[in-house]
Design an enzyme around this catalytic site. Structure first.
Site, PDB file in Angstrom:
ATOM      1  N   ASP A  31      80.384 -51.309  -8.751  1.00  0.00           N
ATOM      2  CA  ASP A  31      79.962 -49.863  -8.423  1.00  0.00           C
ATOM      3  C   ASP A  31      78.890 -49.125  -7.387  1.00  0.00           C
ATOM      4  O   ASP A  31      77.918 -49.564  -7.229  1.00  0.00           O
ATOM      5  CB  ASP A  31      79.208 -49.692  -9.706  1.00  0.00           C
ATOM      6  CG  ASP A  31      79.362 -47.903  -9.597  1.00  0.00           C
ATOM      7  OD1 ASP A  31      79.647 -47.248  -8.922  1.00  0.00           O
ATOM      8  OD2 ASP A  31      78.973 -47.047 -11.478  1.00  0.00           O
ATOM      9  N   GLU A  81      58.898 -59.376  12.443  1.00  0.00           N
ATOM     10  CA  GLU A  81      58.430 -60.769  12.201  1.00  0.00           C
ATOM     11  C   GLU A  81      60.966 -61.284  12.023  1.00  0.00           C
ATOM     12  O   GLU A  81      60.582 -62.839  11.443  1.00  0.00           O
ATOM     13  CB  GLU A  81      58.786 -60.474  10.190  1.00  0.00           C
ATOM     14  CG  GLU A  81      59.575 -59.631  10.125  1.00  0.00           C
ATOM     15  CD  GLU A  81      59.398 -58.880   8.159  1.00  0.00           C
ATOM     16  OE1 GLU A  81      59.499 -60.679   7.350  1.00  0.00           O
ATOM     17  OE2 GLU A  81      59.281 -58.359   7.415  1.00  0.00           O
ATOM     18  N   CYS A 113      56.376 -57.219   6.580  1.00  0.00           N
ATOM     19  CA  CYS A 113      56.382 -55.518   7.286  1.00  0.00           C
ATOM     20  C   CYS A 113      55.468 -54.837   7.407  1.00  0.00           C
ATOM     21  O   CYS A 113      55.271 -53.778   7.975  1.00  0.00           O
ATOM     22  CB  CYS A 113      57.043 -54.378   6.105  1.00  0.00           C
ATOM     23  SG  CYS A 113      58.786 -56.184   5.765  1.00  0.00           S
ATOM     24  N   THR A 154      70.597 -54.495   1.431  1.00  0.00           N
ATOM     25  CA  THR A 154      69.219 -53.891   1.890  1.00  0.00           C
ATOM     26  C   THR A 154      68.836 -54.249   3.284  1.00  0.00           C
ATOM     27  O   THR A 154      67.863 -54.250   3.698  1.00  0.00           O
ATOM     28  CB  THR A 154      67.893 -54.105   0.946  1.00  0.00           C
ATOM     29  OG1 THR A 154      67.107 -55.516   0.492  1.00  0.00           O
ATOM     30  CG2 THR A 154      67.897 -53.969  -0.092  1.00  0.00           C
ATOM     31  N   HIS A 235      55.902 -47.410   2.732  1.00  0.00           N
ATOM     32  CA  HIS A 235      57.283 -48.786   3.515  1.00  0.00           C
ATOM     33  C   HIS A 235      58.964 -48.802   1.987  1.00  0.00           C
ATOM     34  O   HIS A 235      57.929 -48.778   1.108  1.00  0.00           O
ATOM     35  CB  HIS A 235      57.012 -50.197   3.351  1.00  0.00           C
ATOM     36  CG  HIS A 235      57.305 -51.250   3.474  1.00  0.00           C
ATOM     37  ND1 HIS A 235      57.997 -51.251   4.556  1.00  0.00           N
ATOM     38  CD2 HIS A 235      57.577 -52.368   2.526  1.00  0.00           C
ATOM     39  CE1 HIS A 235      59.260 -52.990   3.946  1.00  0.00           C
ATOM     40  NE2 HIS A 235      58.243 -53.124   2.961  1.00  0.00           N
ATOM     41  N   LYS A 244      59.279 -45.492  -7.091  1.00  0.00           N
ATOM     42  CA  LYS A 244      58.893 -46.450  -7.684  1.00  0.00           C
ATOM     43  C   LYS A 244      56.842 -46.771  -7.506  1.00  0.00           C
ATOM     44  O   LYS A 244      55.643 -47.156  -8.092  1.00  0.00           O
ATOM     45  CB  LYS A 244      59.236 -47.698  -8.038  1.00  0.00           C
ATOM     46  CG  LYS A 244      60.271 -48.085  -8.623  1.00  0.00           C
ATOM     47  CD  LYS A 244      61.164 -49.651  -7.634  1.00  0.00           C
ATOM     48  CE  LYS A 244      62.692 -49.741  -8.229  1.00  0.00           C
ATOM     49  NZ  LYS A 244      62.959 -49.450  -9.839  1.00  0.00           N
ATOM     50  N   ASN A 278      66.330 -51.722   5.928  1.00  0.00           N
ATOM     51  CA  ASN A 278      65.294 -51.588   5.668  1.00  0.00           C
ATOM     52  C   ASN A 278      65.405 -52.270   7.167  1.00  0.00           C
ATOM     53  O   ASN A 278      65.639 -52.764   7.867  1.00  0.00           O
ATOM     54  CB  ASN A 278      65.455 -52.729   4.859  1.00  0.00           C
ATOM     55  CG  ASN A 278      63.514 -53.832   4.917  1.00  0.00           C
ATOM     56  OD1 ASN A 278      62.893 -52.567   5.778  1.00  0.00           O
ATOM     57  ND2 ASN A 278      62.877 -54.328   4.042  1.00  0.00           N
ATOM     58  N   SER A 311      55.290 -58.592   2.786  1.00  0.00           N
ATOM     59  CA  SER A 311      55.201 -59.643   1.559  1.00  0.00           C
ATOM     60  C   SER A 311      54.370 -60.477   1.696  1.00  0.00           C
ATOM     61  O   SER A 311      54.335 -60.657   3.528  1.00  0.00           O
ATOM     62  CB  SER A 311      56.689 -59.904   1.049  1.00  0.00           C
ATOM     63  OG  SER A 311      57.380 -58.790   0.893  1.00  0.00           O
TER      64      SER A 311
HETATM   65  N1  COA Z   1      74.611 -46.563 -11.165  1.00  0.00           N
HETATM   66  C1  COA Z   1      73.618 -46.098 -10.319  1.00  0.00           C
HETATM   67  N2  COA Z   1      72.071 -46.923 -10.759  1.00  0.00           N
HETATM   68  C2  COA Z   1      72.401 -48.146 -10.955  1.00  0.00           C
HETATM   69  C3  COA Z   1      74.219 -48.925 -10.997  1.00  0.00           C
HETATM   70  C4  COA Z   1      75.011 -47.568 -10.681  1.00  0.00           C
HETATM   71  N3  COA Z   1      76.210 -48.292 -11.163  1.00  0.00           N
HETATM   72  N4  COA Z   1      73.925 -50.145 -11.221  1.00  0.00           N
HETATM   73  C5  COA Z   1      72.375 -50.725 -11.055  1.00  0.00           C
HETATM   74  N5  COA Z   1      72.057 -49.499 -11.082  1.00  0.00           N
HETATM   75  C6  COA Z   1      70.562 -49.194 -10.652  1.00  0.00           C
HETATM   76  C7  COA Z   1      69.202 -49.971 -11.790  1.00  0.00           C
HETATM   77  O1  COA Z   1      69.187 -50.152 -12.539  1.00  0.00           O
HETATM   78  C8  COA Z   1      68.124 -50.358 -10.577  1.00  0.00           C
HETATM   79  O2  COA Z   1      67.817 -48.926 -10.856  1.00  0.00           O
HETATM   80  P1  COA Z   1      65.828 -49.410 -11.772  1.00  0.00           P
HETATM   81  O3  COA Z   1      65.299 -50.308 -10.235  1.00  0.00           O
HETATM   82  O4  COA Z   1      65.131 -48.429 -11.625  1.00  0.00           O
HETATM   83  O5  COA Z   1      65.917 -50.119 -12.466  1.00  0.00           O
HETATM   84  C9  COA Z   1      68.500 -50.636  -9.081  1.00  0.00           C
HETATM   85  O6  COA Z   1      70.031 -49.657  -9.430  1.00  0.00           O
HETATM   86  C10 COA Z   1      68.737 -51.494  -9.076  1.00  0.00           C
HETATM   87  O7  COA Z   1      69.638 -52.383  -9.633  1.00  0.00           O
HETATM   88  P2  COA Z   1      69.515 -53.754 -10.297  1.00  0.00           P
HETATM   89  O8  COA Z   1      70.395 -54.722 -11.269  1.00  0.00           O
HETATM   90  O9  COA Z   1      68.026 -54.184 -10.872  1.00  0.00           O
HETATM   91  O10 COA Z   1      69.741 -54.297  -8.587  1.00  0.00           O
HETATM   92  P3  COA Z   1      69.499 -56.290  -8.147  1.00  0.00           P
HETATM   93  O11 COA Z   1      69.340 -56.965  -9.427  1.00  0.00           O
HETATM   94  O12 COA Z   1      71.019 -56.479  -7.151  1.00  0.00           O
HETATM   95  O13 COA Z   1      67.960 -56.311  -7.357  1.00  0.00           O
HETATM   96  C11 COA Z   1      66.301 -55.765  -5.349  1.00  0.00           C
HETATM   97  C12 COA Z   1      67.687 -55.006  -6.606  1.00  0.00           C
HETATM   98  C13 COA Z   1      66.466 -54.438  -5.012  1.00  0.00           C
HETATM   99  C14 COA Z   1      65.314 -56.505  -6.492  1.00  0.00           C
HETATM  100  C15 COA Z   1      67.520 -56.149  -4.737  1.00  0.00           C
HETATM  101  O14 COA Z   1      68.238 -55.762  -3.913  1.00  0.00           O
HETATM  102  C16 COA Z   1      65.744 -56.961  -3.505  1.00  0.00           C
HETATM  103  O15 COA Z   1      66.183 -58.022  -3.515  1.00  0.00           O
HETATM  104  N6  COA Z   1      66.117 -56.093  -2.774  1.00  0.00           N
HETATM  105  C17 COA Z   1      65.758 -56.593  -1.722  1.00  0.00           C
HETATM  106  C18 COA Z   1      63.659 -56.018  -1.736  1.00  0.00           C
HETATM  107  C19 COA Z   1      63.180 -55.965  -1.220  1.00  0.00           C
HETATM  108  O16 COA Z   1      63.371 -56.078   0.204  1.00  0.00           O
HETATM  109  N7  COA Z   1      61.545 -57.003  -1.167  1.00  0.00           N
HETATM  110  C20 COA Z   1      60.667 -57.160   0.020  1.00  0.00           C
HETATM  111  C21 COA Z   1      59.614 -56.943  -0.132  1.00  0.00           C
HETATM  112  S1  COA Z   1      58.974 -54.588  -0.550  1.00  0.00           S
END
Ligand code: COA
Length: 399
Positions: A31, A81, A113, A154, A235, A244, A278, A311
């Site tokens: 979605d 990086e 970062c 991302t 960041h 968050k 990002n 990180s």
């Molecule tokens: N409509 C609206 N929101 C939706 C949705 C939909 N159809 N489907 C999922 N979501 C929301 C979830 O509820 C969640 O929200 P929340 O975080 O407020 O709970 C969000 O979208 C992400 O969904 P999730 O299932 O947690 O996604 P994921 O397992 O793919 O992981 C990350 C998300 C961010 C952890 C992943 O993209 C990632 O690893 N990103 C890189 C992280 C990063 O850059 N870290 C660096 C250090 S800061």
């Protein structure tokens, strides 16, 4: 000695190509609102074959040079990086392609970062001790994760260049900061990999811990209280991370986090990141530029709290106050042109670029494909030597 030091000019560059996250969602049968709403990203800038951190950094510095006198700059600090060489600093290539004078010290900084903030703090110290000094800081990265991984939506790419001087025109950096280091494996990229590894959920947790540690240290060092701030900028590995983080800071200060209020406060810092993706080291400064350029009200005198996270991990909380007349030194129309001027690519073209790599066996390659639009490009590699060239930016970027 002076402590009236800060950002005298700030400019953004990004790639010539972009992928709408709806395209990625469709390819993965997800979605699209998971990306658009859930993580808060709508597009990601993608580096073409002829774009890398050097071409992006050079373009961002050139934007500053086009409107502000950079003669007298004696230091160029480039934070990344996703550097292009294990030994030679990317900033030296930037120095070369820009034709900067020889009497400049150039060095590359790395800590995920966070390094752009380390560079900014070092620049500030140099200018504090000798107010005649001017320092160029460039934060630049090409964020790349494995196809099909949680981090894939991302990705992004971009550079922010900043000119740090005494009596700055845009943001005065205040002296107190809070710092925090924690040896964790939340995100990393071993030397043999072109894509980063991330423990996504843990990285969010590690970020929050770092924010808490840096804020506590900031307050313990006589930093301002929560109520003294007008804005906060974080960041943003994905823009929802800022919401968050801010909810966590509100809670740390005994407040109750109202989601709508937080979304409204964070919104102006997220406009550009939502469209670029990002940019690792540059991300927080893309957020700052977005705040300064997209809020119609006059922010003069407003205090901005900045939380920089890298990180691994290192975090720093610092603050700045917006200088009256800052609007005269920004160019939101140019930024809009840079973003709107990107060429949208389809999933197949994106996958091709994701897999594209320069030769690793010393053979030469000329890059004919032209994605870069901003005046600087990687023209090829000749016996492991990168060749950069300058060209007339396309009219879409010139505006
Ligand atoms: N409509 C609206 N929101 C939706 C949705 C939909 N159809 N489907 C999922 N979501 C929301 C979830 O509820 C969640 O929200 P929340 O975080 O407020 O709970 C969000 O979208 C992400 O969904 P999730 O299932 O947690 O996604 P994921 O397992 O793919 O992981 C990350 C998300 C961010 C952890 C992943 O993209 C990632 O690893 N990103 C890189 C992280 C990063 O850059 N870290 C660096 C250090 S800061």
């Amino acid at each position: 000695m002076t402590d009236h030091v800060g950002i005298d000019d700030i400019a953004l560059a990004t790639t010539g190509l972009v992928v709408d996250l709806g395209v990625l969602a469709q390819a993965h049968s997800v979605d699209p609102d998971k990306f658009y709403v859930g993580i808060g990203q709508s597009e990601m800038s993608i580096a073409g074959e002829d774009e890398d951190v050097v071409s992006l950094a050079a373009a961002a510095v050139q934007t500053i040079a086009d409107r502000t006198d950079i003669s007298g700059v004696r230091t160029l600090l480039l934070a990344t990086e996703t550097g292009v060489d294990q030994s030679k600093a990317a900033g030296v290539f930037v120095h070369g392609v820009l034709g900067l004078p020889p009497n400049v010290r150039v060095v590359e900084l790395k800590q995920a970062c966070y390094a752009g903030t380390a560079a900014l703090m070092m620049a500030r110290s140099l200018v504090c001790s000798d107010p005649s000094e001017k320092v160029l800081v460039v934060a630049v990265d090409v964020a790349k994760y494995d196809v099909g991984s949680g981090g894939e939506p991302t990705q992004g790419a971009g550079a922010v260049a900043m000119l740090i001087t005494a009596d700055p025109s845009i943001l005065r950096i205040e002296p107190k900061t809070g710092v925090h280091t924690d040896d964790v494996m939340d995100f990393w990229r071993p030397n043999h990999r072109t894509t980063a590894l991330v423990d996504g959920k843990f990285s969010i947790e590690a970020y929050m811990r770092s924010l808490e540690g840096a804020w506590t240290d900031y307050r313990a060092h006589d930093g301002f209280a929560y109520d003294d701030f007008d804005h906060f900028c974080y960041h943003q590995p994905f823009t929802k991370m800022a919401n968050k983080a801010h909810a966590h800071l509100v809670a740390l200060n005994g407040g109750d986090a109202d989601k709508a209020e937080i979304a409204e406060l964070m919104g102006p810092t997220q406009t550009y990141n939502r469209r670029i993706g990002n940019t690792y080291t540059a991300s927080i400064y893309v957020g700052l530029l977005s705040l300064l350029e997209t809020v119609p009200a006059d922010l003069a005198g407003h205090r901005v709290g900045m939380f920089s996270y890298g990180s691994g991990s290192v975090g720093e909380f610092w603050s700045g106050t917006v200088v009256p007349g800052y609007q005269l030194h920004l160019d939101p129309e140019l930024t809009a042109t840079v973003l709107d001027g990107r060429k949208a690519i389809d999933h197949e073209a994106y996958l091709h670029l994701h897999d594209f790599a320069l030769p690793i066996d010393g053979t030469s390659m000329k890059i004919d494909e032209r994605a870069a639009r901003n005046g600087f490009r990687l023209a090829g590699v000749d016996a492991d030597r990168r060749q950069y060239e300058r060209f007339e930016p396309t009219s879409a970027v010139l505006g």
